[in-house]
Write a protein that holds these residues in place. Structure first.
Motif, PDB file in Angstrom:
ATOM      1  N   SER A 464      19.903 -16.187  23.756  1.00  0.00           N
ATOM      2  CA  SER A 464      21.089 -17.007  24.038  1.00  0.00           C
ATOM      3  C   SER A 464      22.366 -16.345  23.519  1.00  0.00           C
ATOM      4  CB  SER A 464      20.955 -18.387  23.390  1.00  0.00           C
ATOM      5  OG  SER A 464      21.105 -18.304  21.981  1.00  0.00           O
ATOM      6  N   TYR A 465      22.216 -15.348  22.610  1.00  0.00           N
ATOM      7  CA  TYR A 465      23.339 -14.676  21.951  1.00  0.00           C
ATOM      8  C   TYR A 465      24.153 -15.650  21.083  1.00  0.00           C
ATOM      9  CZ  TYR A 465      22.322 -11.336  25.747  1.00  0.00           C
ATOM     10  OH  TYR A 465      21.715 -10.490  26.646  1.00  0.00           O
ATOM     11  N   ILE A 466      23.517 -16.738  20.672  1.00  0.00           N
ATOM     12  CA  ILE A 466      24.119 -17.672  19.717  1.00  0.00           C
ATOM     13  C   ILE A 466      23.444 -17.449  18.368  1.00  0.00           C
ATOM     14  CG2 ILE A 466      24.429 -20.107  19.091  1.00  0.00           C
ATOM     15  CD1 ILE A 466      24.314 -20.768  22.096  1.00  0.00           C
ATOM     16  N   HIS A 467      24.225 -17.402  17.312  1.00  0.00           N
ATOM     17  CA  HIS A 467      23.642 -17.201  15.987  1.00  0.00           C
ATOM     18  C   HIS A 467      22.634 -18.318  15.676  1.00  0.00           C
ATOM     19  CE1 HIS A 467      23.677 -17.936  11.530  1.00  0.00           C
ATOM     20  NE2 HIS A 467      23.230 -16.704  11.605  1.00  0.00           N
ATOM     21  N   GLY A 468      21.419 -17.922  15.298  1.00  0.00           N
ATOM     22  CA  GLY A 468      20.399 -18.881  14.900  1.00  0.00           C
ATOM     23  C   GLY A 468      19.762 -18.419  13.604  1.00  0.00           C
ATOM     24  N   GLU A 469      19.578 -19.331  12.670  1.00  0.00           N
ATOM     25  CA  GLU A 469      19.019 -18.967  11.369  1.00  0.00           C
ATOM     26  C   GLU A 469      18.058 -20.046  10.909  1.00  0.00           C
ATOM     27  OE1 GLU A 469      18.685 -15.774   9.481  1.00  0.00           O
ATOM     28  OE2 GLU A 469      20.631 -15.918  10.462  1.00  0.00           O
ATOM     29  N   ALA A 470      16.964 -19.621  10.292  1.00  0.00           N
ATOM     30  CA  ALA A 470      15.952 -20.561   9.812  1.00  0.00           C
ATOM     31  C   ALA A 470      15.899 -20.545   8.292  1.00  0.00           C
ATOM     32  CB  ALA A 470      14.584 -20.215  10.391  1.00  0.00           C
ATOM     33  N   TYR A 471      15.723 -21.720   7.726  1.00  0.00           N
ATOM     34  CA  TYR A 471      15.603 -21.854   6.275  1.00  0.00           C
ATOM     35  C   TYR A 471      14.515 -22.873   5.941  1.00  0.00           C
ATOM     36  CZ  TYR A 471      20.175 -19.567   5.968  1.00  0.00           C
ATOM     37  OH  TYR A 471      21.210 -18.673   6.061  1.00  0.00           O
ATOM     38  N   ALA A 472      13.863 -22.649   4.813  1.00  0.00           N
ATOM     39  CA  ALA A 472      13.012 -23.693   4.259  1.00  0.00           C
ATOM     40  C   ALA A 472      13.905 -24.859   3.865  1.00  0.00           C
ATOM     41  CB  ALA A 472      12.244 -23.161   3.053  1.00  0.00           C
ATOM     42  N   GLY A 473      13.445 -26.082   4.129  1.00  0.00           N
ATOM     43  CA  GLY A 473      14.273 -27.248   3.829  1.00  0.00           C
ATOM     44  C   GLY A 473      14.783 -27.266   2.401  1.00  0.00           C
ATOM     45  N   GLY A 474      13.960 -26.816   1.474  1.00  0.00           N
ATOM     46  CA  GLY A 474      14.341 -26.822   0.072  1.00  0.00           C
ATOM     47  C   GLY A 474      15.401 -25.805  -0.290  1.00  0.00           C
ATOM     48  N   GLU A 475      15.681 -24.868   0.612  1.00  0.00           N
ATOM     49  CA  GLU A 475      16.669 -23.820   0.339  1.00  0.00           C
ATOM     50  C   GLU A 475      18.086 -24.225   0.727  1.00  0.00           C
ATOM     51  OE1 GLU A 475      16.552 -20.236  -0.835  1.00  0.00           O
ATOM     52  OE2 GLU A 475      15.170 -21.559  -1.900  1.00  0.00           O
ATOM     53  N   LEU A 476      18.237 -25.350   1.417  1.00  0.00           N
ATOM     54  CA  LEU A 476      19.560 -25.730   1.916  1.00  0.00           C
ATOM     55  C   LEU A 476      20.589 -25.797   0.796  1.00  0.00           C
ATOM     56  CD1 LEU A 476      18.526 -28.492   4.462  1.00  0.00           C
ATOM     57  CD2 LEU A 476      19.578 -26.302   5.013  1.00  0.00           C
ATOM     58  N   LYS A 477      20.223 -26.414  -0.304  1.00  0.00           N
ATOM     59  CA  LYS A 477      21.174 -26.609  -1.396  1.00  0.00           C
ATOM     60  C   LYS A 477      21.459 -25.328  -2.176  1.00  0.00           C
ATOM     61  CE  LYS A 477      18.533 -29.784  -3.188  1.00  0.00           C
ATOM     62  NZ  LYS A 477      17.298 -29.649  -2.386  1.00  0.00           N
ATOM     63  N   HIS A 478      20.740 -24.242  -1.848  1.00  0.00           N
ATOM     64  CA  HIS A 478      20.954 -22.971  -2.530  1.00  0.00           C
ATOM     65  C   HIS A 478      21.890 -22.035  -1.751  1.00  0.00           C
ATOM     66  CE1 HIS A 478      18.004 -23.894  -5.622  1.00  0.00           C
ATOM     67  NE2 HIS A 478      17.195 -24.331  -4.668  1.00  0.00           N
ATOM     68  N   GLY A 479      22.666 -22.583  -0.868  1.00  0.00           N
ATOM     69  CA  GLY A 479      23.639 -21.760  -0.148  1.00  0.00           C
ATOM     70  C   GLY A 479      23.943 -22.214   1.267  1.00  0.00           C
ATOM     71  N   PRO A 480      22.913 -22.378   2.125  1.00  0.00           N
ATOM     72  CA  PRO A 480      23.176 -22.689   3.530  1.00  0.00           C
ATOM     73  C   PRO A 480      23.967 -23.970   3.784  1.00  0.00           C
ATOM     74  CG  PRO A 480      20.930 -21.943   3.241  1.00  0.00           C
ATOM     75  CD  PRO A 480      21.504 -22.094   1.866  1.00  0.00           C
ATOM     76  N   LEU A 481      23.913 -24.951   2.867  1.00  0.00           N
ATOM     77  CA  LEU A 481      24.661 -26.194   3.090  1.00  0.00           C
ATOM     78  C   LEU A 481      26.163 -25.952   3.250  1.00  0.00           C
ATOM     79  CD1 LEU A 481      23.184 -29.061   0.866  1.00  0.00           C
ATOM     80  CD2 LEU A 481      23.370 -28.979   3.352  1.00  0.00           C
TER      81      LEU A 481
END
Length: 580
Positions: A464-481
Motif C-alpha cells: 500500500s506504500y503506507i507506513h505500517g508498524e506492529a507493536y506488542a500491546g505492552g510496548e505502547l507506553k514505552h514510546g509508540p503512544l
C-alpha cells in the motif's frame, strides 16, 4: 502445485497440449512432459527437467502425432527435478500413463506393497505408484474399474488424468486439487484451470471432491468413488485470456490468497517425521529467516517454547553471524520460501562451520538451501507469483504447527480458511476504503497474535506504500503512544485467551489518545470496546493465526488496489532476495 492438461478429439494432441502447458507454466516450471497415443494405440512419452521452452526445443514435443494425449508442468514435492521424476509416469510396461497434481500421503506404504508384488519403479515420486496400482488392478478388472479401485486406495490430494494403451479415453479423478472438464465441438479437454482450454471451448464442468470421470471425444461421464453415476451441471466461462491466466482474478495476489484453501491441505500433509526427530534431539534451537519467513519463525518460537518446552532463539538471517554462537549442540532451523535467500544461506554456512545441524523449511525442491541442509521439509505451497507472500506464509505456519503438534490432524483448517474468506471479504474491502488515505497504521497484539501483527504490518506497508508498524500491546507506553493522535488507525488482534484483558487495556489506551481501533477478534464483546470489529469464530484458540491473517492479507490487498497500486509488483522489491 503442478499444471495438468488432457485432450481427445480430431486435432493434433501434442499441439493442443503444448499450447495449454504454456498457459499453465505459472503452476510449476521445474520439469515438463507430454504423452500422446499414436494411431496404432501405442503411448509415446517425452519429458525432461527444465522450463517448457527449453525442454520443447530439446525433445521436440510436436514430433509426436496422435489425437489423444496428456501433459504436465511440475512443481516438485517428491524427488528433485530430473528426467526420472518428470511427468507423465507409467506402469512397468508403459501401457498405463498418467499425470498427477497433489500429494499422496500413503505412497510409501503402497510402494512397498507393489514392490513386493514385483513392480519396478523408475522415479522417486509419489505419483508413479498410481500407475502401478492401476496396472495391478487391471489383472482382473477392466480399465475404468481398475482406475476406480486404485483411486480408492489413495490418501491425500490428487488431480489425476490417465490414459491406457489402445483406449481412446481419458480417466480422471479429483480430491483437494482442482480439475476441470471442457466440452468442445467433437473434442474434449481437461485441465487444472480454465486457462488452457478457453481457445477451444467456453463450456465446462468442474469436478467435485472424490469424483472420477471418463472422457472420450463425444463427452464425459462422472461417477462417485463407489462407481455410481452422477449428473453434472455445465458452466459457461467468458473470460479474456489475461483474466484466465489469473483464474479470473484481477491480480495474482488475490488469487493466491484464495488458493490457501487448497495449498494448506497439501502443506498439512508435509512429511515432518525426520524433522521432528531432530527437534526432539536438540535442546538448543536457533531459527534464521528474513521478512515473512522471520514472522513464521517467531510463531515457531512461541509454539516450541509453549508446547514442547524448548528454548528457541529467532534471529534475522542477515544478523545471525554477528550475534549467534552456534555449536555442535545447536539445531538451526532455516526458513526460506524460495530456498535462495542470500542472507539465510550465508547464515547457514556460518552455523555449519561451527558444527550446527541444519533443518530447512522451504517451498522449492532442489533449491540452494536444500543442498546445504542436513534435513529439509517442503511446504508444498506451489508457485507463488505475487511478490507479497500470502499462501507461502500460511504454508510455513502449517509446517511449524506440524512440528509443534506431530500427533494432531489439522487438515480441516483449509476448509475453515475458505469460510473465513467468505465471511470477512466484504468487511476487508470496507476497511480498505477507510485506510487508503492514512499516513500510518499501527498493528498491536500479544502472545500468539504478535507474529501475525508483525506479518499484517509488513503486508500492509509493502503493497500500500503506507507506513505500517506492529507493536506488542505492552510496548505502547514505552514510546509508540507518542505517535497516536486523533483518527490514527490501530488494528488490534484480540483473542479470548490469557492476553484478552490486557489487550482490552491496550485498546482503551490508544482510544484515549484519539485512535480509531479496528479489532480482528474471536470475541463479539470487543465490539463494545473497539470502533469496529471483524469477528471470526475460531474452532481452536491455538489455530487463531490461520484465521486472523486472512483479513489482514485482504485489507492490505484492497488498500493497495484502492490506491491504484499493482499489488503483484510493489516498487523496489523482488520475490526472491538473492543478494546480501
Amino acid at each position: 502445485m503442478c499444471g495438468i492438461i488432457g485432450y481427445v478429439g480430431d486435432k493434433k494432441a501434442s499441439e493442443v497440449i503444448l499450447e495449454g502447458l504454456k498457459a499453465l507454466e505459472y503452476r510449476g516450471y521445474d520439469s515438463v512432459g507430454i504423452a500422446v497415443m499414436d494411431r496404432e494405440g501405442r503411448i509415446r512419452v517425452k519429458k525432461d527437467r527444465g522450463m517448457l521452452e527449453e525442454v520443447s526445443k530439446k525433445v521436440d514435443f510436436l514430433e509426436m502425432d496422435g489425437f489423444l494425449g496428456i501433459g504436465h508442468t511440475r512443481w516438485a514435492t517428491h524427488g528433485p527435478p530430473s528426467f526420472e521424476n518428470a511427468h507423465p509416469h507409467g506402469d512397468c510396461e508403459g501401457k498405463v500413463v498418467l499425470v498427477h497434481n497433489g500429494v499422496i500421503e500413503n505412497y510409501l506404504e503402497l510402494r512397498e506393497e507393489l514392490e513386493g508384488k514385483g513392480h519396478r519403479f523408475s522415479s522417486q515420486t509419489d505419483s508413479e505408484i498410481v500407475a502401478h496400482l492401476i496396472e495391478e488392478y487391471r489383472k482382473d478388472s477392466e480399465e475404468f474399474e481398475a482406475f476406480r479401485k486404485a483411486i480408492n486406495r489413495l490418501k491425500g490430494s490428487y488431480a489425476i488424468v490417465c490414459m491406457v494403451e489402445g483406449k481412446e479415453k481419458l480417466f480422471l479423478a479429483r480430491k483437494n486439487s482442482p480439475l476441470i472438464v471442457g466440452f468442445g465441438n467433437g473434442e474434449m479437454l481437461c485441465a487444472s484451470d480454465f486457462t488452457p482450454m478457453l481457445k477451444h471451448t467456453k463450456t465446462f464442468a468442474i469436478m467435485d471432491e472424490e469424483e472420477v470421470c471418463v472422457v472420450d471425444k463425444a463427452g464425459a461421464r462422472f461417477f462417485d468413488l463407489r462407481g455410481n453415476e452422477r449428473k453434472k451441471e455445465k458452466v459457461e466461462v467468458k473470460w479474456s485470456p489475461e483474466e484466465a491466466e489469473k483464474g479470473g482474478y484481477p491480480h495474482y495476489m488475490l488469487k493466491e490468497i484464495e488458493e490457501q484453501r487448497y495449498s494448506l491441505k497439501e502443506s498439512f500433509m508435509a512429511d515432518v517425521r525426520k524433522a521432528s526427530g531432530l527437534v526432539e534431539k536438540y535442546e538448543k534451537i536457533d531459527v534464521i529467516a528474513a521478512g515473512t519467513s522471520y514472522h513464521a519463525g517467531l510463531m515457531l518460537k512461541y509454539l516450541f517454547q509453549k508446547e514442547l518446552k524448548k528454548r528457541v532463539d529467532v534471529v534475522i538471517a542477515s544478523e545471525y553471524r554477528y550475534v549467534a554462537v552456534p555449536d555442535k549442540k545447536t539445531l538451526v532451523i532455516a526458513i526460506s520460501q524460495s530456498g535462495e535467500t542470500a542472507d539465510t544461506l550465508q547464515a547457514i554456512k556460518f552455523a555449519k562451520k561451527h558444527g550446527a545441524k541444519i533443518l530447512a523449511i522451504t517451498n522449492v525442491v532442489g533449491s540452494s538451501i536444500t543442498r546445504v541442509a542436513d534435513e529439509t521439509v517442503y511446504m508444498n505451497a506451489g508457485p507463488e507469483i505475487g511478490v507479497a507472500a500470502t499462501k507461502t506464509f500460511t504454508s510455513q505456519l502449517a509446517v511449524v504447527y506440524k512440528l509443534a503438534f506431530p500427533e494432531k490432524d489439522f487438515s480441516y483448517v483449509a476448509d475453515e480458511i475458505a469460510r473465513v474468506m467468505e465471511e470477512t471479504g466484504e468487511k476487508a474491502k470496507e476497511t480498505a476504503q477507510k485506510l487508503k488515505f492514512a499516513k500510518s497504521v499501527f498493528f498491536i497484539g500479544r502472545g500468539i497474535c504478535m507474529p501475525i501483527a508483525y506479518e499484517g504490518a509488513l503486508k500492509f506497508k509493502e503493497i500500500s506504500y503506507i507506513h505500517g508498524e506492529a507493536y506488542a500491546g505492552g510496548e505502547l507506553k514505552h514510546g509508540p503512544l507518542s505517535l497516536i493522535e486523533k483518527d490514527v488507525p490501530v488494528i488490534a488482534l484480540v483473542q479470548r485467551d490469557e492476553t484478552y484483558e490486557k489487550m482490552i487495556g491496550s485498546i482503551k489506551e490508544v482510544k484515549a489518545r484519539g485512535a480509531h481501533v479496528i479489532a480482528i477478534t474471536d470475541s463479539k464483546e470487543i465490539e463494545k470496546v473497539a470502533d469496529e470489529a471483524i469477528v471470526i469464530e475460531c474452532k481452536e484458540k491455538t489455530l487463531s493465526p490461520f484465521y486472523f491473517i486472512i483479513p489482514l492479507q485482504l485489507i492490505a490487498y484492497y488498500t493497495s488496489v484502492e490506491r491504484g497500486i499493482n499489488p503483484d509488483k510493489p516498487r523496489n522489491l523482488a520475490k526472491s532476495v538473492t543478494v546480501e
